[in-house]
Design a protein around this motif. Structure first.
Motif, PDB file in Angstrom:
ATOM      1  N   ILE A 141       0.836  -1.208   0.000  1.00  0.00           N
ATOM      2  CA  ILE A 141       0.000   0.000   0.000  1.00  0.00           C
ATOM      3  C   ILE A 141       0.877   1.267   0.000  1.00  0.00           C
ATOM      4  N   ARG A 142       2.159   1.074  -0.199  1.00  0.00           N
ATOM      5  CA  ARG A 142       3.142   2.160  -0.292  1.00  0.00           C
ATOM      6  C   ARG A 142       3.075   3.104   0.924  1.00  0.00           C
ATOM      7  N   CYS A 143       2.954   2.496   2.095  1.00  0.00           N
ATOM      8  CA  CYS A 143       2.872   3.292   3.322  1.00  0.00           C
ATOM      9  C   CYS A 143       4.243   3.852   3.723  1.00  0.00           C
ATOM     10  N   GLY A 144       5.317   3.175   3.274  1.00  0.00           N
ATOM     11  CA  GLY A 144       6.666   3.667   3.573  1.00  0.00           C
ATOM     12  C   GLY A 144       7.186   3.291   4.952  1.00  0.00           C
ATOM     13  N   PHE A 145       6.419   2.505   5.726  1.00  0.00           N
ATOM     14  CA  PHE A 145       6.897   2.110   7.064  1.00  0.00           C
ATOM     15  C   PHE A 145       8.229   1.358   6.965  1.00  0.00           C
ATOM     16  N   CYS A 146       8.334   0.517   5.925  1.00  0.00           N
ATOM     17  CA  CYS A 146       9.529  -0.313   5.772  1.00  0.00           C
ATOM     18  C   CYS A 146      10.788   0.548   5.585  1.00  0.00           C
ATOM     19  N   SER A 152       1.023  -5.142   5.259  1.00  0.00           N
ATOM     20  CA  SER A 152       0.477  -6.027   4.228  1.00  0.00           C
ATOM     21  C   SER A 152       1.022  -7.454   4.341  1.00  0.00           C
ATOM     22  N   ILE A 189       3.863  -8.732   3.910  1.00  0.00           N
ATOM     23  CA  ILE A 189       4.697  -9.198   2.790  1.00  0.00           C
ATOM     24  C   ILE A 189       6.003  -9.760   3.363  1.00  0.00           C
ATOM     25  N   LEU A 207       9.046  -9.747   3.005  1.00  0.00           N
ATOM     26  CA  LEU A 207      10.019  -9.047   2.153  1.00  0.00           C
ATOM     27  C   LEU A 207      11.384  -9.752   2.094  1.00  0.00           C
TER      28      LEU A 207
END
Ligand code: SF4
Ligand code: SF4
Length: 491
Positions: A382-387, A432, A434, A436
């Motif tokens: 969801i391109r939240c940018g937390f990562c 999400s 994922i 990663l």
């Protein structure tokens, strides 16, 4: 070291500095720290992998049917990246065959199977009363002889790392005690009980690598270990730096940043800026090898997880099967759903509980649904940018994920895939679900395969070209010989 970075390094005050990103997951460390380190009993069979780490396999020196003594060399490091292997107890060699060993690839390796005779008869050890009288080359040779590798998990042969640090003239030696991953307490338990020996090992390592400064870096929440170290460091030139508790503060590049404030350059290693990092367990193993003359036949391993009745830290003989250790701790079979080798974030699932402890096994977690519920279904990013906020390597994990999915090798490389330390902080915070790190590992493995194939095809291409060249040359030689003969006949 006469570079700018070394100049900067000498001027730097060693104190806690901020590291990039990171997370603060629950520690889950208290249950295995309730008791003292216990020597694990001897199992019915020890399974000793010829490859204990990521390097080459050692060459077996024994045959099936041979009787061996504790500390006897049973496989030799005949290549630079291999490790010597010693018998952890006395007994009979009953097989030399492959077995599954704990690793990321879950691969089988050739193993020496030793049936203990329960007499624990040992060969005589060469203790060294004054290691300072030895040359550094002699000490490196003794470390190599003892079969020591990095016991923090990476497993690089310690003698090779020391040789490399002498070559680059390291200025600073960091002994890494920042055991930041949840569940693992092996280093903390070691320091609580053997801080003096760890300091002795650190002093030996400092003598060998010629570093002018040495510090031990530890997270400040490990109070008992900190006081034991502080007492052991009385009268030592080695100092202590206490870091804030944060994951992954114990990563090699992160600990350098945490202590010096300097960044290890992308694609580089701590020695590139004049720093050598060694784990506390490795320092202890070096003390044992040099001062007590003991090769690396055991290590401290954390046994933990809800299905274990008495979680604890064991001094485990290398080669002990995981299932045996679970039994010794008392296992609630109905709760057990599997096992993890390593901590809960970077660890890998163990495919077979009969697999043995190797020199890099710092923790074994007995899994239960209660502590490790099934991961939620993977959703779209969801391109939240937390990562990106938590990545200690300053990468863009969501971009890497997209390129990993499309197998875009160029973009993965330019976005720093090989700087990813696989710490899993990004996956930990991903809403999400994922996985990663699994994507990054798979990409790295597929690149490594491609690289091997490219090397192979280059090899065959060059063989073919050489062959073609030889054929052409032979033909030309024959023609020229015929011409010469013809000319001679005409004269
Ligand atoms: S944390 Fe997960 S969902 Fe959010 S940007 Fe990163 S990969 Fe995407
Ligand atoms: S696993 Fe790699 S990409 Fe993810 S946070 Fe750690 S270093 Fe960054």
């Amino acid at each position: 070291m006469s570079t700018d970075s070394a100049f900067k390094l000498n001027d730097i005050k060693l104190r806690p500095h901020r590291i990039f990103g990171g997370i603060k997951p629950p520690a889950f460390k208290s249950s295995s720290m309730r008791s003292r380190i216990m020597p694990s009993p001897i199992p019915e069979r020890l399974i000793l992998s010829l490859r204990q780490h990521q390097g080459s396999a050692a060459l077996p020196l024994v045959n099936v049917g041979d009787m061996v003594l504790k500390y006897q060399l049973i496989a030799a490091a005949d290549q630079e990246s291999a490790l010597n292997l010693h018998a952890p107890t006395s007994g009979k060699i009953v097989a030399i065959e492959s077995a599954l060993i704990p690793s990321q690839l879950q691969q089988s390796e050739m193993c020496i199977h030793l049936q203990p005779d329960n007499k624990d008869n040992a060969i005589a050890l060469n203790e060294i009363s004054d290691y300072r009288a030895k040359t550094n080359a002699d000490l490196v040779a003794l470390v190599k002889q003892a079969g020591i590798c990095g016991l923090g998990g990476a497993g690089y042969p310690t003698a090779n790392k020391l040789k490399a640090s002498i070559d680059i003239e390291a200025e600073l030696l960091i002994i890494n005690a920042a055991e930041c991953e949840p569940y693992i307490t092996a280093d903390e338990a070691l320091l609580r009980e053997f801080a003096k020996e760890v300091v002795s090992g650190a002093e030996i390592l400092q003598k060998i690598c010629l570093a002018s400064r040495c510090i031990i870096a530890i997270e400040k929440n490990k109070k008992e270990a900190v006081s034991a170290l502080a007492a052991a460091l009385n009268n030592s030139s080695i100092s202590l730096v206490q870091l804030p508790a944060k994951y992954p503060a114990g990563g090699e590049k992160q600990i350098v940043q945490g202590v010096t404030g300097l960044e290890v350059p992308s694609g580089g290693y701590p020695p590139d800026i004049g720093v050598l990092v060694q784990n506390v367990g490795t320092a202890y193993a070096v003390h044992q090898a040099i001062v007590e003359g003991k090769p690396c036949i055991s290590r401290i391993t954390t046994l933990t997880g809800a299905p274990l009745q008495t979680p604890k830290n064991f001094s485990v003989l290398i080669g002990t099967p995981v299932s045996f250790l679970f039994e010794v701790c008392g296992i609630e079979e109905e709760q057990l759903t599997g096992a993890i080798v390593g901590g809960s974030i970077m660890g890998v699932e163990l495919a077979d509980l009969q697999a043995p402890v190797v020199k890099t096994t710092n923790c074994l977690i007995a899994k239960s649904t209660q502590e490790f519920p099934e991961a939620g279904k993977e959703q779209a990013c969801i391109r939240c940018g937390f990562c990106a906020d938590v990545c200690p390597a300053k990468l863009l994990p969501q971009q890497l994920y997209a390129y990993a999915r499309s197998c875009n090798r160029d973009e993965l490389e330019s976005h720093g895939l090989f700087d990813c330390i696989e710490c899993g902080a990004c996956a930990y915070v991903c809403p999400s679900n994922i996985p990663l790190v699994q994507y990054y590992r798979a990409s790295k493995q597929s690149f490594a395969k491609q690289l091997k194939q490219e090397e192979k095809s280059l090899y065959w291409q060059s063989r073919f070209q050489t062959h073609q060249y030889r054929l052409k040359k032979n033909q030309e030689d024959k023609l020229s010989q015929r011409k010469t003969k013809k000319n001679q006949a005409e004269v």
